[in-house]
Design an enzyme around this catalytic site. Structure first.
Site, PDB file in Angstrom:
ATOM      1  N   TYR A  73       6.094  58.264 103.657  1.00  0.00           N
ATOM      2  CA  TYR A  73       5.524  59.112 102.603  1.00  0.00           C
ATOM      3  C   TYR A  73       4.098  59.514 102.961  1.00  0.00           C
ATOM      4  O   TYR A  73       3.760  60.697 102.992  1.00  0.00           O
ATOM      5  CB  TYR A  73       5.565  58.343 101.284  1.00  0.00           C
ATOM      6  CG  TYR A  73       5.020  59.089 100.083  1.00  0.00           C
ATOM      7  CD1 TYR A  73       5.768  60.075  99.451  1.00  0.00           C
ATOM      8  CD2 TYR A  73       3.758  58.789  99.558  1.00  0.00           C
ATOM      9  CE1 TYR A  73       5.268  60.758  98.338  1.00  0.00           C
ATOM     10  CE2 TYR A  73       3.258  59.455  98.455  1.00  0.00           C
ATOM     11  CZ  TYR A  73       4.017  60.431  97.842  1.00  0.00           C
ATOM     12  OH  TYR A  73       3.522  61.090  96.735  1.00  0.00           O
ATOM     13  N   ASN A  88      -2.604  58.651  90.885  1.00  0.00           N
ATOM     14  CA  ASN A  88      -1.578  58.178  89.940  1.00  0.00           C
ATOM     15  C   ASN A  88      -1.580  58.931  88.608  1.00  0.00           C
ATOM     16  O   ASN A  88      -2.571  58.910  87.885  1.00  0.00           O
ATOM     17  CB  ASN A  88      -1.777  56.684  89.662  1.00  0.00           C
ATOM     18  CG  ASN A  88      -1.663  55.864  90.921  1.00  0.00           C
ATOM     19  OD1 ASN A  88      -2.462  56.015  91.833  1.00  0.00           O
ATOM     20  ND2 ASN A  88      -0.666  54.994  90.992  1.00  0.00           N
ATOM     21  N   GLY A 146      -2.104  41.014  90.334  1.00  0.00           N
ATOM     22  CA  GLY A 146      -2.504  41.981  89.297  1.00  0.00           C
ATOM     23  C   GLY A 146      -3.962  42.394  89.372  1.00  0.00           C
ATOM     24  O   GLY A 146      -4.451  43.091  88.482  1.00  0.00           O
ATOM     25  N   GLN A 184      -5.159  44.194  91.863  1.00  0.00           N
ATOM     26  CA  GLN A 184      -5.281  45.504  92.508  1.00  0.00           C
ATOM     27  C   GLN A 184      -5.540  46.559  91.429  1.00  0.00           C
ATOM     28  O   GLN A 184      -5.124  46.379  90.277  1.00  0.00           O
ATOM     29  CB  GLN A 184      -4.021  45.848  93.334  1.00  0.00           C
ATOM     30  CG  GLN A 184      -2.764  46.194  92.558  1.00  0.00           C
ATOM     31  CD  GLN A 184      -1.898  44.985  92.238  1.00  0.00           C
ATOM     32  OE1 GLN A 184      -2.396  43.890  92.003  1.00  0.00           O
ATOM     33  NE2 GLN A 184      -0.589  45.179  92.191  1.00  0.00           N
TER      34      GLN A 184
HETATM   35  P1  NAD Z   1       9.361  63.412  91.041  1.00  0.00           P
HETATM   36  O1  NAD Z   1      10.154  62.546  91.928  1.00  0.00           O
HETATM   37  O2  NAD Z   1       9.551  63.319  89.573  1.00  0.00           O
HETATM   38  O3  NAD Z   1       9.556  64.946  91.438  1.00  0.00           O
HETATM   39  C1  NAD Z   1       9.876  65.378  92.743  1.00  0.00           C
HETATM   40  C2  NAD Z   1      10.849  66.533  92.611  1.00  0.00           C
HETATM   41  O4  NAD Z   1      11.192  66.995  93.937  1.00  0.00           O
HETATM   42  C3  NAD Z   1      12.169  66.127  91.940  1.00  0.00           C
HETATM   43  O5  NAD Z   1      12.564  67.110  91.017  1.00  0.00           O
HETATM   44  C4  NAD Z   1      13.145  66.036  93.114  1.00  0.00           C
HETATM   45  O6  NAD Z   1      14.485  66.229  92.725  1.00  0.00           O
HETATM   46  C5  NAD Z   1      12.611  67.133  94.014  1.00  0.00           C
HETATM   47  N1  NAD Z   1      12.998  66.980  95.405  1.00  0.00           N
HETATM   48  C6  NAD Z   1      12.959  65.852  96.161  1.00  0.00           C
HETATM   49  N2  NAD Z   1      13.434  66.119  97.401  1.00  0.00           N
HETATM   50  C7  NAD Z   1      13.746  67.431  97.431  1.00  0.00           C
HETATM   51  C8  NAD Z   1      14.287  68.304  98.407  1.00  0.00           C
HETATM   52  N3  NAD Z   1      14.599  67.869  99.649  1.00  0.00           N
HETATM   53  N4  NAD Z   1      14.499  69.610  98.094  1.00  0.00           N
HETATM   54  C9  NAD Z   1      14.216  70.066  96.855  1.00  0.00           C
HETATM   55  N5  NAD Z   1      13.700  69.292  95.867  1.00  0.00           N
HETATM   56  C10 NAD Z   1      13.472  67.991  96.160  1.00  0.00           C
HETATM   57  O7  NAD Z   1       7.829  63.174  91.427  1.00  0.00           O
HETATM   58  P2  NAD Z   1       6.493  63.671  90.718  1.00  0.00           P
HETATM   59  O8  NAD Z   1       5.779  62.493  90.236  1.00  0.00           O
HETATM   60  O9  NAD Z   1       6.799  64.790  89.790  1.00  0.00           O
HETATM   61  O10 NAD Z   1       5.706  64.217  91.979  1.00  0.00           O
HETATM   62  C11 NAD Z   1       5.665  65.607  92.290  1.00  0.00           C
HETATM   63  C12 NAD Z   1       4.824  65.805  93.542  1.00  0.00           C
HETATM   64  O11 NAD Z   1       3.503  65.304  93.319  1.00  0.00           O
HETATM   65  C13 NAD Z   1       5.382  65.054  94.748  1.00  0.00           C
HETATM   66  O12 NAD Z   1       5.277  65.864  95.896  1.00  0.00           O
HETATM   67  C14 NAD Z   1       4.489  63.854  94.866  1.00  0.00           C
HETATM   68  O13 NAD Z   1       4.372  63.416  96.189  1.00  0.00           O
HETATM   69  C15 NAD Z   1       3.175  64.371  94.327  1.00  0.00           C
HETATM   70  N6  NAD Z   1       2.356  63.258  93.783  1.00  0.00           N
HETATM   71  C16 NAD Z   1       2.699  62.659  92.616  1.00  0.00           C
HETATM   72  C17 NAD Z   1       1.941  61.591  92.137  1.00  0.00           C
HETATM   73  C18 NAD Z   1       2.233  60.916  90.821  1.00  0.00           C
HETATM   74  O14 NAD Z   1       1.488  60.025  90.407  1.00  0.00           O
HETATM   75  N7  NAD Z   1       3.259  61.292  90.107  1.00  0.00           N
HETATM   76  C19 NAD Z   1       0.828  61.145  92.865  1.00  0.00           C
HETATM   77  C20 NAD Z   1       0.544  61.770  94.077  1.00  0.00           C
HETATM   78  C21 NAD Z   1       1.295  62.843  94.516  1.00  0.00           C
HETATM   79  N1  UDP Z   2       3.317  47.637  90.271  1.00  0.00           N
HETATM   80  C1  UDP Z   2       3.520  46.454  89.568  1.00  0.00           C
HETATM   81  N2  UDP Z   2       4.671  46.349  88.861  1.00  0.00           N
HETATM   82  C2  UDP Z   2       5.617  47.323  88.794  1.00  0.00           C
HETATM   83  C3  UDP Z   2       5.389  48.513  89.507  1.00  0.00           C
HETATM   84  C4  UDP Z   2       4.223  48.637  90.257  1.00  0.00           C
HETATM   85  O1  UDP Z   2       2.688  45.547  89.579  1.00  0.00           O
HETATM   86  O2  UDP Z   2       6.630  47.113  88.107  1.00  0.00           O
HETATM   87  C5  UDP Z   2       2.052  47.775  91.030  1.00  0.00           C
HETATM   88  C6  UDP Z   2       2.221  48.239  92.463  1.00  0.00           C
HETATM   89  O3  UDP Z   2       2.437  47.149  93.324  1.00  0.00           O
HETATM   90  C7  UDP Z   2       0.878  48.916  92.698  1.00  0.00           C
HETATM   91  C8  UDP Z   2       0.513  49.509  91.338  1.00  0.00           C
HETATM   92  O4  UDP Z   2       1.280  48.772  90.384  1.00  0.00           O
HETATM   93  O5  UDP Z   2      -0.091  47.963  93.058  1.00  0.00           O
HETATM   94  C9  UDP Z   2       0.836  50.983  91.196  1.00  0.00           C
HETATM   95  O6  UDP Z   2       2.168  51.183  91.632  1.00  0.00           O
HETATM   96  P1  UDP Z   2       2.889  52.579  91.545  1.00  0.00           P
HETATM   97  O7  UDP Z   2       4.177  52.484  92.293  1.00  0.00           O
HETATM   98  O8  UDP Z   2       2.910  53.052  90.137  1.00  0.00           O
HETATM   99  O9  UDP Z   2       1.894  53.567  92.300  1.00  0.00           O
HETATM  100  P2  UDP Z   2       1.277  53.530  93.777  1.00  0.00           P
HETATM  101  O10 UDP Z   2       1.441  52.173  94.359  1.00  0.00           O
HETATM  102  O11 UDP Z   2       2.030  54.558  94.517  1.00  0.00           O
HETATM  103  O12 UDP Z   2      -0.152  53.833  93.567  1.00  0.00           O
END
Ligand code: NAD
Ligand code: UDP
Length: 316
Positions: free
Chosen positions: A151, A180, A213, A215
């Site tokens: 990723y 996040n 916890g 982090q």
């Molecule tokens: P999500 O998983 O809810 O949404 C991702 C979407 O992409 C889904 O609708 C999924 O079906 C679609 N998708 C996945 N693979 C695909 C493919 N090969 N072709 C077409 N569609 C595809 O995730 P999200 O939280 O809505 O995240 C959206 C974007 O924002 C992502 O690119 C993610 O990396 C980025 N992002 C999200 C967060 C967060 O905290 N939610 C943080 C950092 C970056």
């Molecule tokens: N985490 C946790 N319990 C859960 C899910 C996540 O303690 O049930 C922790 C995880 O290990 C990380 C933080 O919460 O330290 C945020 O995790 P998340 O997957 O939401 O986001 P990311 O790690 O991608 O920032």
């Protein structure tokens, strides 16, 4: 409507994408979502069909997109990628390909349309950061061979592709690095900490804290995030980013668990589980750039955002 644009949203049926689509439809634009429904859901966007300005096309971004007959796209948002470790780690090679091939295909499509393209990158490009908070100039500390790398490195390569297309083809690119984000329409099985803790608390199941916890994470409410993403897309040509988007208010995971237990009145116990490999120990966005260039800063505090998100999960 004057200034109504044709906008393609890749990954628009997911959590952030569906909120983004709602906002863009409300602004009067014509939205076309392409999504393969890997983590996205049709019901997230179903209500948008009544606008008459919304279309949903099943398409995998690893395959080149041929476009829509009679439509010239003005803007493309790329959100297509599973974002939670439980969804992106089981098939890591595919995750990498979705990021890299998907980005390349959308950049090629943007060039055929002479469209502006915005990539949703991530705070994960900073890895386990040794600079705190993280400014955009920080080059990161990613373990290239760990289980999160598919990723993190996929997203880093996607940023590289955007800049190479910009230098080579003058592609009009924009990159935001999302920290996040949480809110309604997250899947109960999304696996991320906010949805996990809320669903566990509401069900009276143990709250699973990974590690001790201590982090930290900084949580941004979805409405603020969508506002920031759209501001970036609408910023002047030449403002490429990357620009951090996130809420700088930082909490330990233990504090988050306490807040959710208190707000839900749950009797759930806390169960400590092993900390996943390469799980970043701290994370906080430096958002000076977003503030200066986009005039953006988050408005919704964690307490208010959690109340809204708990209400959503309680009623769904
Ligand atoms: P999500 O998983 O809810 O949404 C991702 C979407 O992409 C889904 O609708 C999924 O079906 C679609 N998708 C996945 N693979 C695909 C493919 N090969 N072709 C077409 N569609 C595809 O995730 P999200 O939280 O809505 O995240 C959206 C974007 O924002 C992502 O690119 C993610 O990396 C980025 N992002 C999200 C967060 C967060 O905290 N939610 C943080 C950092 C970056
Ligand atoms: N985490 C946790 N319990 C859960 C899910 C996540 O303690 O049930 C922790 C995880 O290990 C990380 C933080 O919460 O330290 C945020 O995790 P998340 O997957 O939401 O986001 P990311 O790690 O991608 O920032």
């Amino acid at each position: 409507m004057k200034n109504s644009k044709n906008i393609l949203v890749a990954g628009g049926a997911g959590f952030i994408g569906s909120h983004l689509c709602s906002a863009l439809v409300a602004q009067g634009h014509k939205i076309f979502v392409i999504d393969n429904f890997f983590t996205g859901r049709r019901e997230n966007v179903e209500q948008l069909f009544t606008s008459g300005r919304f279309a949903l096309i099943e398409h995998d971004v690893t395959v080149p997109f041929a476009g829509v007959d009679g439509i010239k796209f003005d803007e493309i948002y790329n959100l297509a990628c599973p974002a939670s470790p439980v969804h992106y780690q089981p098939d890591p090679v595919r995750t990498m390909m979705v990021n890299i091939l998907g980005m390349k295909n959308l950049l090629d499509f943007a060039n055929t349309q002479k469209a502006r393209i915005l990539q949703t990158s991530t705070s994960e490009v900073y890895g386990n950061p040794d600079i705190h908070p993280q400014p955009e100039s920080y080059l990161g500390n990613v373990n290239t061979i760990g289980p999160r790398a598919c990723y993190d490195e996929g997203k880093r390569a996607a940023e590289t592709l955007c800049f190479d297309y910009n230098r080579k083809h003058k592609t009009d690119i924009k990159i935001v690095r999302i920290f996040n984000t949480y809110g309604s329409l997250m899947r109960p099985d999304d696996g991320r900490v906010v949805s996990n803790f809320i669903c566990q608390a509401l069900a009276g199941e143990p709250i699973t804290i990974y590690g001790d916890g201590t982090q930290t994470r900084s949580f941004c409410y979805i409405d603020d995030m969508v506002d920031g993403i759209i501001r970036m897309m609408e910023s002047e040509q030449g403002i490429t980013g990357p620009i951090n988007l996130g809420n700088p208010d930082e909490f330990t995971i233990e504090e988050l668990a306490e807040k959710i237990l208190e707000k839900t009145g749950s009797k759930s116990v806390v169960a400590y589980k092993p900390l996943p490999q390469d799980d970043p120990l701290q994370r906080q966005p430096d958002i000076k750039l977003a503030n200066k260039i986009l005039g953006w800063q988050p408005k919704i505090k964690l307490d208010r955002g959690l109340d809204k998100t708990i209400a959503y999960f309680t009623n769904s």
